[in-house]
Write a protein that holds these residues in place. Structure first.
Motif, short mmCIF file in Angstrom:
data_model
loop_
_atom_site.label_atom_id
_atom_site.label_comp_id
_atom_site.label_asym_id
_atom_site.label_seq_id
_atom_site.Cartn_x
_atom_site.Cartn_y
_atom_site.Cartn_z
N GLN A 168 -5.77 -0.14 4.21
CA GLN A 168 -5.86 0.11 2.76
C GLN A 168 -5.86 -1.22 2.00
O GLN A 168 -5.54 -2.28 2.54
CB GLN A 168 -4.68 0.95 2.30
N ARG A 169 -6.19 -1.11 0.73
CA ARG A 169 -6.29 -2.31 -0.12
C ARG A 169 -4.92 -2.73 -0.67
O ARG A 169 -4.14 -1.89 -1.13
CB ARG A 169 -7.24 -1.99 -1.28
N TYR A 171 -1.06 4.83 6.34
CA TYR A 171 -2.30 4.45 7.02
C TYR A 171 -2.49 2.94 6.97
O TYR A 171 -2.07 2.29 6.02
CB TYR A 171 -3.51 5.11 6.34
N GLY A 196 0.93 -4.23 4.20
CA GLY A 196 -0.24 -3.45 3.81
C GLY A 196 -1.30 -4.28 3.11
O GLY A 196 -1.02 -4.98 2.14
N GLY A 197 -2.51 -4.25 3.68
CA GLY A 197 -3.63 -4.93 3.03
C GLY A 197 -3.60 -6.43 3.13
O GLY A 197 -4.22 -7.13 2.31
N VAL A 257 0.90 -1.16 0.00
CA VAL A 257 0.00 0.00 0.00
C VAL A 257 0.93 1.21 0.00
O VAL A 257 2.13 1.07 0.25
CB VAL A 257 -0.90 0.06 1.27
#
Ligand code: DX5
Ligand code: ZN
Length: 230
Positions: A149-150, A146, A179-180, A142
Protein backbone atom coordinates in the motif's frame (compact mmCIF):
# COMPACT_ATOMS: atom_id res chain seq x y z
CA UNK A 1 28.08 2.68 7.63
CA UNK A 2 27.57 5.34 10.30
CA UNK A 3 26.57 4.11 13.76
CA UNK A 4 23.06 5.44 14.12
CA UNK A 5 21.63 4.75 10.69
CA UNK A 6 18.00 3.70 10.52
CA UNK A 7 17.69 -0.08 10.88
CA UNK A 8 16.08 -2.11 8.13
CA UNK A 9 13.53 -4.78 9.03
CA UNK A 10 12.34 -6.72 5.97
CA UNK A 11 8.74 -7.90 6.39
CA UNK A 12 8.31 -11.49 5.21
CA UNK A 13 4.68 -10.75 4.33
CA UNK A 14 5.98 -9.99 0.82
CA UNK A 15 8.28 -13.04 0.63
CA UNK A 16 7.82 -16.19 -1.45
CA UNK A 17 6.55 -18.59 1.22
CA UNK A 18 7.61 -21.61 -0.79
CA UNK A 19 11.20 -20.47 -0.34
CA UNK A 20 10.89 -18.67 2.97
CA UNK A 21 14.04 -19.99 4.69
CA UNK A 22 16.21 -19.16 1.68
CA UNK A 23 14.71 -15.67 1.37
CA UNK A 24 15.22 -14.89 5.05
CA UNK A 25 18.85 -15.99 4.74
CA UNK A 26 19.33 -13.76 1.70
CA UNK A 27 17.90 -10.77 3.57
CA UNK A 28 20.16 -11.49 6.51
CA UNK A 29 23.27 -11.81 4.34
CA UNK A 30 22.37 -8.51 2.64
CA UNK A 31 22.50 -6.73 5.99
CA UNK A 32 18.95 -6.78 7.35
CA UNK A 33 18.96 -5.74 11.01
CA UNK A 34 15.77 -7.55 12.03
CA UNK A 35 13.13 -9.75 10.43
CA UNK A 36 9.59 -8.39 10.75
CA UNK A 37 6.78 -10.95 10.95
CA UNK A 38 3.16 -9.84 10.43
CA UNK A 39 0.58 -11.92 12.28
CA UNK A 40 -3.01 -11.31 11.12
CA UNK A 41 -6.16 -13.04 12.39
CA UNK A 42 -8.93 -12.04 9.97
CA UNK A 43 -10.66 -10.15 12.80
CA UNK A 44 -8.53 -7.22 13.84
CA UNK A 45 -7.53 -6.87 10.18
CA UNK A 46 -9.23 -8.21 7.05
CA UNK A 47 -6.51 -10.77 6.24
CA UNK A 48 -5.09 -13.99 7.69
CA UNK A 49 -1.38 -14.72 7.58
CA UNK A 50 0.64 -16.93 9.91
CA UNK A 51 1.11 -18.10 13.48
CA UNK A 52 3.82 -19.25 15.90
CA UNK A 53 4.80 -22.21 13.69
CA UNK A 54 6.09 -19.87 11.00
CA UNK A 55 7.94 -17.75 13.56
CA UNK A 56 9.58 -20.94 14.82
CA UNK A 57 10.61 -21.90 11.29
CA UNK A 58 12.13 -18.48 10.66
CA UNK A 59 13.92 -18.60 14.03
CA UNK A 60 15.75 -21.73 12.85
CA UNK A 61 17.45 -19.86 10.01
CA UNK A 62 17.71 -16.29 11.34
CA UNK A 63 20.50 -15.10 13.62
CA UNK A 64 19.08 -11.56 13.71
CA UNK A 65 16.16 -10.66 16.04
CA UNK A 66 12.59 -11.53 15.05
CA UNK A 67 10.21 -8.58 15.40
CA UNK A 68 6.70 -9.98 15.71
CA UNK A 69 3.80 -7.61 14.93
CA UNK A 70 0.48 -8.93 16.23
CA UNK A 71 -2.50 -7.61 14.30
CA UNK A 72 -4.91 -9.77 16.27
CA UNK A 73 -7.69 -9.36 18.83
CA UNK A 74 -7.01 -10.53 22.39
CA UNK A 75 -3.24 -10.74 21.82
CA UNK A 76 -2.68 -11.77 25.47
CA UNK A 77 -3.92 -15.28 24.61
CA UNK A 78 -0.96 -15.88 22.31
CA UNK A 79 1.97 -14.00 23.86
CA UNK A 80 3.50 -17.09 25.43
CA UNK A 81 3.36 -19.06 22.16
CA UNK A 82 5.05 -16.30 20.21
CA UNK A 83 7.67 -15.80 22.93
CA UNK A 84 8.42 -19.54 22.92
CA UNK A 85 8.59 -19.61 19.13
CA UNK A 86 11.58 -17.24 19.09
CA UNK A 87 10.22 -13.67 19.02
CA UNK A 88 12.75 -11.10 20.28
CA UNK A 89 10.10 -8.39 20.41
CA UNK A 90 6.31 -8.56 20.39
CA UNK A 91 4.24 -5.57 19.31
CA UNK A 92 0.51 -5.36 20.02
CA UNK A 93 -1.99 -2.81 18.76
CA UNK A 94 -3.26 -0.26 21.26
CA UNK A 95 -6.65 -0.56 19.50
CA UNK A 96 -6.77 -4.31 20.32
CA UNK A 97 -5.95 -4.02 24.04
CA UNK A 98 -8.38 -3.05 26.80
CA UNK A 99 -5.55 -3.62 29.30
CA UNK A 100 -2.43 -2.49 27.52
CA UNK A 101 -0.45 -1.95 30.73
CA UNK A 102 -0.95 -5.59 31.71
CA UNK A 103 -0.18 -6.89 28.21
CA UNK A 104 3.12 -4.99 27.95
CA UNK A 105 4.08 -6.32 31.38
CA UNK A 106 3.31 -9.87 30.22
CA UNK A 107 5.46 -9.50 27.09
CA UNK A 108 8.32 -8.30 29.26
CA UNK A 109 7.81 -11.18 31.70
CA UNK A 110 8.04 -13.66 28.80
CA UNK A 111 11.49 -12.24 28.00
CA UNK A 112 10.59 -10.21 24.89
CA UNK A 113 10.84 -6.49 24.19
CA UNK A 114 7.34 -4.96 24.41
CA UNK A 115 6.05 -2.86 21.54
CA UNK A 116 2.87 -0.89 20.80
CA UNK A 117 1.52 -0.23 17.31
CA UNK A 118 -0.73 2.70 16.39
CA UNK A 119 -3.24 2.60 13.55
CA UNK A 120 -3.26 5.73 11.38
CA UNK A 121 -6.23 7.24 13.27
CA UNK A 122 -4.63 6.84 16.72
CA UNK A 123 -2.74 9.93 17.92
CA UNK A 124 0.71 9.88 19.54
CA UNK A 125 -0.89 11.27 22.71
CA UNK A 126 -2.73 7.95 23.23
CA UNK A 127 0.62 6.62 24.52
CA UNK A 128 1.29 9.36 27.08
CA UNK A 129 0.57 7.14 30.11
CA UNK A 130 2.20 3.98 28.77
CA UNK A 131 5.25 5.07 26.77
CA UNK A 132 7.57 4.31 29.68
CA UNK A 133 6.72 0.59 29.35
CA UNK A 134 7.24 0.35 25.58
CA UNK A 135 10.61 -0.39 24.04
CA UNK A 136 9.19 -0.06 20.54
CA UNK A 137 6.44 2.07 19.01
CA UNK A 138 5.23 1.00 15.57
CA UNK A 139 3.71 3.88 13.62
CA UNK A 140 1.52 2.37 10.92
CA UNK A 141 1.89 4.37 7.75
CA UNK A 142 -0.80 2.33 5.99
CA UNK A 143 -4.00 0.80 7.29
CA UNK A 144 -2.83 -2.61 8.52
CA UNK A 145 -3.85 -5.77 6.70
CA UNK A 146 -1.95 -5.83 3.44
CA UNK A 147 1.47 -5.17 1.97
CA UNK A 148 2.04 -3.03 -1.09
CA UNK A 149 0.00 0.00 0.00
CA UNK A 150 0.94 3.65 -0.35
CA UNK A 151 2.78 5.47 2.50
CA UNK A 152 0.51 7.90 4.36
CA UNK A 153 2.71 11.01 4.46
CA UNK A 154 0.48 12.61 7.11
CA UNK A 155 1.94 10.19 9.68
CA UNK A 156 5.33 11.92 9.82
CA UNK A 157 4.01 14.46 12.35
CA UNK A 158 3.11 11.53 14.61
CA UNK A 159 6.64 10.11 14.34
CA UNK A 160 8.05 13.51 15.29
CA UNK A 161 5.65 13.86 18.23
CA UNK A 162 6.58 10.42 19.56
CA UNK A 163 10.31 11.13 19.26
CA UNK A 164 9.72 14.34 21.22
CA UNK A 165 7.63 12.56 23.89
CA UNK A 166 10.32 9.89 24.33
CA UNK A 167 13.04 12.58 24.50
CA UNK A 168 11.11 14.47 27.17
CA UNK A 169 11.02 11.26 29.20
CA UNK A 170 14.72 10.68 28.64
CA UNK A 171 13.99 7.43 26.81
CA UNK A 172 15.66 6.17 23.66
CA UNK A 173 12.86 4.01 22.30
CA UNK A 174 12.78 2.42 18.87
CA UNK A 175 10.25 4.08 16.57
CA UNK A 176 9.24 1.83 13.70
CA UNK A 177 7.64 3.00 10.52
CA UNK A 178 5.50 0.29 8.91
CA UNK A 179 3.93 0.37 5.46
CA UNK A 180 4.77 1.82 2.07
CA UNK A 181 8.51 2.16 2.71
CA UNK A 182 10.69 2.70 -0.35
CA UNK A 183 13.85 4.69 -1.18
CA UNK A 184 11.91 7.97 -0.94
CA UNK A 185 9.68 7.38 2.07
CA UNK A 186 12.52 5.93 4.17
CA UNK A 187 14.20 9.35 4.02
CA UNK A 188 11.04 11.11 5.20
CA UNK A 189 10.62 8.60 8.04
CA UNK A 190 14.26 8.84 9.12
CA UNK A 191 14.20 12.63 9.10
CA UNK A 192 11.08 12.56 11.31
CA UNK A 193 12.83 10.38 13.89
CA UNK A 194 12.08 6.76 12.98
CA UNK A 195 14.84 4.31 13.94
CA UNK A 196 13.54 1.15 12.23
CA UNK A 197 12.12 0.96 8.71
CA UNK A 198 9.90 -2.05 8.05
CA UNK A 199 9.82 -2.90 4.37
CA UNK A 200 8.08 -5.76 2.60
CA UNK A 201 7.39 -5.18 -1.07
CA UNK A 202 10.45 -3.09 -1.85
CA UNK A 203 12.76 -5.76 -0.40
CA UNK A 204 11.21 -9.12 -1.25
CA UNK A 205 9.71 -8.09 -4.56
CA UNK A 206 12.54 -5.93 -5.83
CA UNK A 207 13.15 -6.56 -9.55
CA UNK A 208 16.87 -7.12 -8.99
CA UNK A 209 16.43 -9.33 -5.94
CA UNK A 210 16.35 -9.10 -2.16
CA UNK A 211 19.92 -7.84 -1.66
CA UNK A 212 19.36 -5.07 -4.21
CA UNK A 213 16.18 -4.05 -2.39
CA UNK A 214 18.02 -3.70 0.92
CA UNK A 215 20.95 -1.87 -0.70
CA UNK A 216 18.57 0.61 -2.33
CA UNK A 217 17.07 1.47 1.06
CA UNK A 218 20.50 1.69 2.68
CA UNK A 219 21.79 4.02 0.00
CA UNK A 220 18.81 6.32 0.51
CA UNK A 221 19.43 6.84 4.22
CA UNK A 222 21.25 9.69 5.90
CA UNK A 223 24.05 7.41 7.08
CA UNK A 224 24.94 6.57 3.51
CA UNK A 225 25.05 10.27 2.62
CA UNK A 226 27.54 10.79 5.44
CA UNK A 227 29.65 7.84 4.27
CA UNK A 228 29.60 9.27 0.79
CA UNK A 229 31.87 12.09 1.98
CA UNK A 230 34.84 9.73 2.27
C1 DX5 B 1 0.90 -4.17 7.00
C2 DX5 B 1 2.11 -4.77 7.68
C3 DX5 B 1 3.41 -4.34 7.10
C4 DX5 B 1 3.63 -4.76 5.67
C5 DX5 B 1 4.45 -3.73 4.96
O1 DX5 B 1 -0.25 -4.51 7.69
O2 DX5 B 1 2.13 -4.45 9.05
O3 DX5 B 1 4.50 -4.82 7.91
O4 DX5 B 1 4.26 -6.00 5.55
O5 DX5 B 1 4.49 -4.05 3.63
P1 DX5 B 1 4.94 -3.02 2.49
O6 DX5 B 1 6.37 -2.70 2.73
O7 DX5 B 1 4.72 -3.82 1.24
O8 DX5 B 1 4.04 -1.83 2.60
ZN1 ZN C 1 4.00 -5.01 10.29
Amino acid sequence: MAMNSIKIAPSILAADFGRLAEQVQLAQEAGADLIHIDIMDGQFVPNITMGPLVVEAVAKVAAIPLDVHLMIVEPDRFLKSFANSGAASITVHIEACAHLHRVLGQIDAFGCRPGVALNPHTPASALSEILDMAHIVNVMTVNPGYGGQRFLAGMTGKIRALRRMAGDMGRDIEIEVDGGINADTIKTAEAAGASIAIAGTCVFQHKMGIAAGIQELRRATAAKDADGDF
